[in-house]
Scaffold this motif. Structure first.
Motif, mmCIF file in Angstrom:
data_model
loop_
_atom_site.group_PDB
_atom_site.id
_atom_site.type_symbol
_atom_site.label_atom_id
_atom_site.label_comp_id
_atom_site.label_asym_id
_atom_site.label_seq_id
_atom_site.Cartn_x
_atom_site.Cartn_y
_atom_site.Cartn_z
ATOM 1 N N MET A 274 0.286 -3.272 7.454
ATOM 2 C CA MET A 274 1.554 -3.029 8.141
ATOM 3 C C MET A 274 1.338 -3.019 9.654
ATOM 4 S SD MET A 274 4.059 -2.373 5.830
ATOM 5 C CE MET A 274 5.153 -1.615 6.972
ATOM 6 N N CYS A 275 1.431 -4.194 10.238
ATOM 7 C CA CYS A 275 1.239 -4.293 11.689
ATOM 8 C C CYS A 275 2.562 -4.176 12.442
ATOM 9 C CB CYS A 275 0.623 -5.644 12.045
ATOM 10 S SG CYS A 275 -0.936 -5.949 11.232
ATOM 11 N N ALA A 276 3.673 -4.307 11.738
ATOM 12 C CA ALA A 276 4.971 -4.351 12.425
ATOM 13 C C ALA A 276 5.258 -3.051 13.162
ATOM 14 C CB ALA A 276 6.075 -4.620 11.411
ATOM 15 N N VAL A 278 7.972 -0.997 13.510
ATOM 16 C CA VAL A 278 9.279 -0.798 12.868
ATOM 17 C C VAL A 278 10.072 0.231 13.661
ATOM 18 C CG1 VAL A 278 10.421 -0.203 10.700
ATOM 19 C CG2 VAL A 278 8.111 -1.179 10.659
ATOM 20 N N ALA A 279 11.337 -0.079 13.942
ATOM 21 C CA ALA A 279 12.160 0.887 14.688
ATOM 22 C C ALA A 279 12.370 2.126 13.825
ATOM 23 C CB ALA A 279 13.500 0.253 15.028
ATOM 24 N N ASP A 280 12.181 3.284 14.403
ATOM 25 C CA ASP A 280 12.350 4.520 13.637
ATOM 26 C C ASP A 280 13.822 4.807 13.358
ATOM 27 O OD1 ASP A 280 9.640 5.121 13.424
ATOM 28 O OD2 ASP A 280 9.598 5.915 15.470
ATOM 29 N N PRO A 308 14.053 3.980 7.021
ATOM 30 C CA PRO A 308 13.003 4.383 6.070
ATOM 31 C C PRO A 308 11.638 4.083 6.658
ATOM 32 C CG PRO A 308 14.038 2.334 5.378
ATOM 33 C CD PRO A 308 14.831 2.830 6.551
ATOM 34 N N ASP A 309 10.657 4.910 6.344
ATOM 35 C CA ASP A 309 9.271 4.596 6.728
ATOM 36 C C ASP A 309 8.696 3.758 5.589
ATOM 37 O OD1 ASP A 309 6.434 4.652 7.039
ATOM 38 O OD2 ASP A 309 6.689 6.277 8.471
ATOM 39 N N ILE A 310 8.529 2.474 5.842
ATOM 40 C CA ILE A 310 8.154 1.539 4.767
ATOM 41 C C ILE A 310 6.764 1.867 4.224
ATOM 42 C CG2 ILE A 310 7.919 -0.898 4.140
ATOM 43 C CD1 ILE A 310 9.683 -1.523 6.646
ATOM 44 N N LEU A 311 5.838 2.102 5.146
ATOM 45 C CA LEU A 311 4.457 2.387 4.735
ATOM 46 C C LEU A 311 4.379 3.707 3.969
ATOM 47 C CD1 LEU A 311 1.441 1.767 4.751
ATOM 48 C CD2 LEU A 311 1.303 2.763 7.043
ATOM 49 N N GLY A 329 -2.320 0.756 7.635
ATOM 50 C CA GLY A 329 -1.264 0.933 8.631
ATOM 51 C C GLY A 329 -1.857 0.973 10.022
ATOM 52 N N PHE A 330 -0.996 0.943 10.993
ATOM 53 C CA PHE A 330 -1.421 1.017 12.394
ATOM 54 C C PHE A 330 -0.902 2.296 13.016
ATOM 55 C CE2 PHE A 330 -3.421 -2.823 14.112
ATOM 56 C CZ PHE A 330 -3.531 -3.533 12.926
ATOM 57 N N LYS A 344 -1.625 10.623 10.637
ATOM 58 C CA LYS A 344 -0.868 9.499 10.072
ATOM 59 C C LYS A 344 -1.479 9.037 8.750
ATOM 60 C CE LYS A 344 1.428 8.059 13.447
ATOM 61 N NZ LYS A 344 1.821 7.463 14.725
ATOM 62 N N LYS A 348 1.105 9.132 5.670
ATOM 63 C CA LYS A 348 1.597 7.858 5.134
ATOM 64 C C LYS A 348 0.961 7.508 3.798
ATOM 65 C CE LYS A 348 3.319 6.432 9.362
ATOM 66 N NZ LYS A 348 4.545 5.774 9.725
HETATM 67 O O1 C5P Z 1 4.829 6.535 12.457
HETATM 68 P P1 C5P Z 1 4.406 5.298 13.183
HETATM 69 O O2 C5P Z 1 5.558 4.402 13.548
HETATM 70 O O3 C5P Z 1 3.495 5.552 14.338
HETATM 71 O O4 C5P Z 1 3.513 4.540 12.100
HETATM 72 C C1 C5P Z 1 3.003 3.292 12.307
HETATM 73 C C2 C5P Z 1 2.669 2.627 10.986
HETATM 74 O O5 C5P Z 1 3.693 2.835 10.018
HETATM 75 C C3 C5P Z 1 2.605 1.132 11.163
HETATM 76 O O6 C5P Z 1 1.688 0.624 10.216
HETATM 77 C C4 C5P Z 1 4.035 0.691 10.866
HETATM 78 O O7 C5P Z 1 4.088 -0.653 10.471
HETATM 79 C C5 C5P Z 1 4.443 1.649 9.771
HETATM 80 N N1 C5P Z 1 5.856 2.013 9.793
HETATM 81 C C6 C5P Z 1 6.675 1.689 8.724
HETATM 82 N N2 C5P Z 1 8.003 2.022 8.731
HETATM 83 C C7 C5P Z 1 8.530 2.715 9.758
HETATM 84 C C8 C5P Z 1 7.719 3.068 10.851
HETATM 85 C C9 C5P Z 1 6.388 2.696 10.836
HETATM 86 O O8 C5P Z 1 6.181 1.061 7.791
HETATM 87 N N3 C5P Z 1 9.813 3.028 9.724
#
Ligand code: C5P
Length: 405
Positions: A274-276, A278-280, A308-311, A329-330, A344, A348
């Motif tokens: 999960m490199c994206a 992602v907007a919180d 949603p937090d995908i990871l 994850g990153f 994290k 996660k």
């Molecule tokens: O919590 P944070 O945004 O710092 O976490 C970063 C990691 O979680 C990344 O690997 C990112 O792709 C993933 N992420 C996610 N969904 C979100 C926010 C972050 O999968 N809503």
């Protein structure tokens, strides 16, 4: 020696002007014996040490030396760069490395280097004082970190110039082995899903919330995984990057779309990276028409709701599953890197967290990362190109795969 991976590969062999050029004949022979199609390009200075005819006879192809002249048919520097899968420069002299590091195109081999977009493997060879000179060190750092070059380090010993120390070109067998490793398909039979880039959260048809993620890290991971034989699905937010060769890209815009694309493919993959960025949060409502400013309205409040937090969702879903994809994850931080990354990792449910400071890697071509594993592993990569970091991340993932695909 295992050189099976070189069978049928198109290798461009570059030779620059050092005494070690005499060893390039053996190297050429080894590549040909391993089944590679070898095209040789030489600098003018290299021809002082070994003749093009020798290399032409060993490679079975016309050797290219000059940029201009009667024998040059067209845009040879571009064709030579386009046609090869790997560029091996052996020996790579101090002057050639300086030209490559600064993007010069003053002769054919330099122009080919500048036009080459795939893997480069260089075997430096020079006097030990030239090797240790800060200018050479800087050029090597630039080529490794910003250009993603691979090197076969020179050995130590007596040099042709009479000095003793590091600078002697690696032996042809060692260079062949390093080239072969670059083609290894150690992820064949595995499927990897990579997310990359920013997400874009619409406010109205013309405005959105997003971030400055370039997507470079995710694209580097996707490209490296494909090169190593994996089936790769790249779920990408909007970026300016071309889709890497051999990768299936699924374009998405918002976090919700990204989540859907991940969910649709998760059952088939062995690893998720999960490199994206992602907007919180996203706007609670997307206005169907362009929002207008209102008379007397000095402030506009846009209500945001949590994405949603995908990871973390995947981590929770697979927490007790008997078989699960490796989850990486990153963590992009601006301070307290290790502590934030440890938190994290747990929050996660990831197997690996690749932590980096925004100042180190954001939107750049290189990065410095700290990789933490749920199993207690800790690996500090130092400053490396995103391409090299991608390989390290894949090595970490590979070591966590169950024994058989
Ligand atoms: O919590 P944070 O945004 O710092 O976490 C970063 C990691 O979680 C990344 O690997 C990112 O792709 C993933 N992420 C996610 N969904 C979100 C926010 C972050 O999968 N809503």
């Amino acid at each position: 020696m295992n050189s099976d991976t070189l069978e049928g590969r198109a290798v461009l062999l570059g030779i620059t002007g050092g005494i070690a050029a005499y060893k390039s004949a053996s190297l050429c022979r080894l590549f040909v014996k391993a089944g590679a199609h070898v095209q040789v390009v030489m600098s003018r200075a290299a021809c002082e040490f070994i003749t093009p005819l020798t290399l032409q006879t060993l490679s079975g192809r016309e050797v290219h030396v000059d940029m201009f002249g009667r024998s040059v048919k067209g845009v040879e520097h571009i064709d030579l760069a386009d046609d090869a899968e790997l560029f091996v420069v052996a020996p790579a002299t101090a002057d050639y490395l300086a030209r490559a590091a600064t993007g010069r195109a003053s002769d054919l081999i330099s122009a080919v280097t500048l036009a080459f977009t795939k893997q480069v493997l260089a075997a430096p060879a020079m006097n030990t004082n030239m090797w240790n000179n800060p200018a050479t060190r800087r050029n090597l750092d630039t080529l490794a970190a910003s250009h993603g070059w691979n090197f076969v380090q020179p050995g130590s010993g007596e040099l042709a110039c009479g000095w003793s120390g590091q600078g002697r070109m690696a032996e042809p067998e060692e260079i062949l082995e390093a080239a072969s490793a670059l083609f290894s398909a150690d992820l064949r039979g595995r499927a990897v899903l990579v997310t990359a880039g920013p997400t874009v959260e619409d406010i109205d048809p013309v405005r959105f919330l997003s971030n400055r993620s370039s997507g470079k890290m995710g694209y580097a991971v996707a490209a490296a995984a494909a090169r190593r034989g994996a089936e790769v699905i790249l779920v990408s937010g909007p970026t300016a990057l071309p889709c890497p060769a051999g990768v299936r890209r699924v374009d998405v815009r918002s976090a919700l779309e990204m989540q859907r694309a991940v969910d649709e493919n998760i059952a088939e993959v062995d690893a998720v990276v999960m490199c994206a960025a992602v907007a919180d949060y996203r706007p609670a409502k997307v206005a169907p028409h362009k929002l207008k400013k209102q008379r007397g309205e000095d402030e506009r409040i846009i209500e945001l709701v949590r994405n949603p937090d995908i990871l973390a969702g995947l981590g929770a879903r697979f927490a007790d599953a008997p078989s699960r994809p490796v989850l990486a994850g990153f963590a992009l931080e601006t301070k307290d890197l290790e502590r934030a990354a440890q938190k994290k990792l747990a929050a996660k449910g990831a197997d690996i967290i690749v932590a980096n400071l925004a100042a180190d890697g954001f939107a750049k071509d290189d990065n410095a990362a700290l990789i933490l594993g749920r199993d207690g592993a800790r690996r500090d990569t130092g400053r490396v190109s995103k391409r090299q970091l991608a390989e390290v991340i894949l090595d970490e993932i590979k070591s966590r795969f169950p024994a058989n695909p």
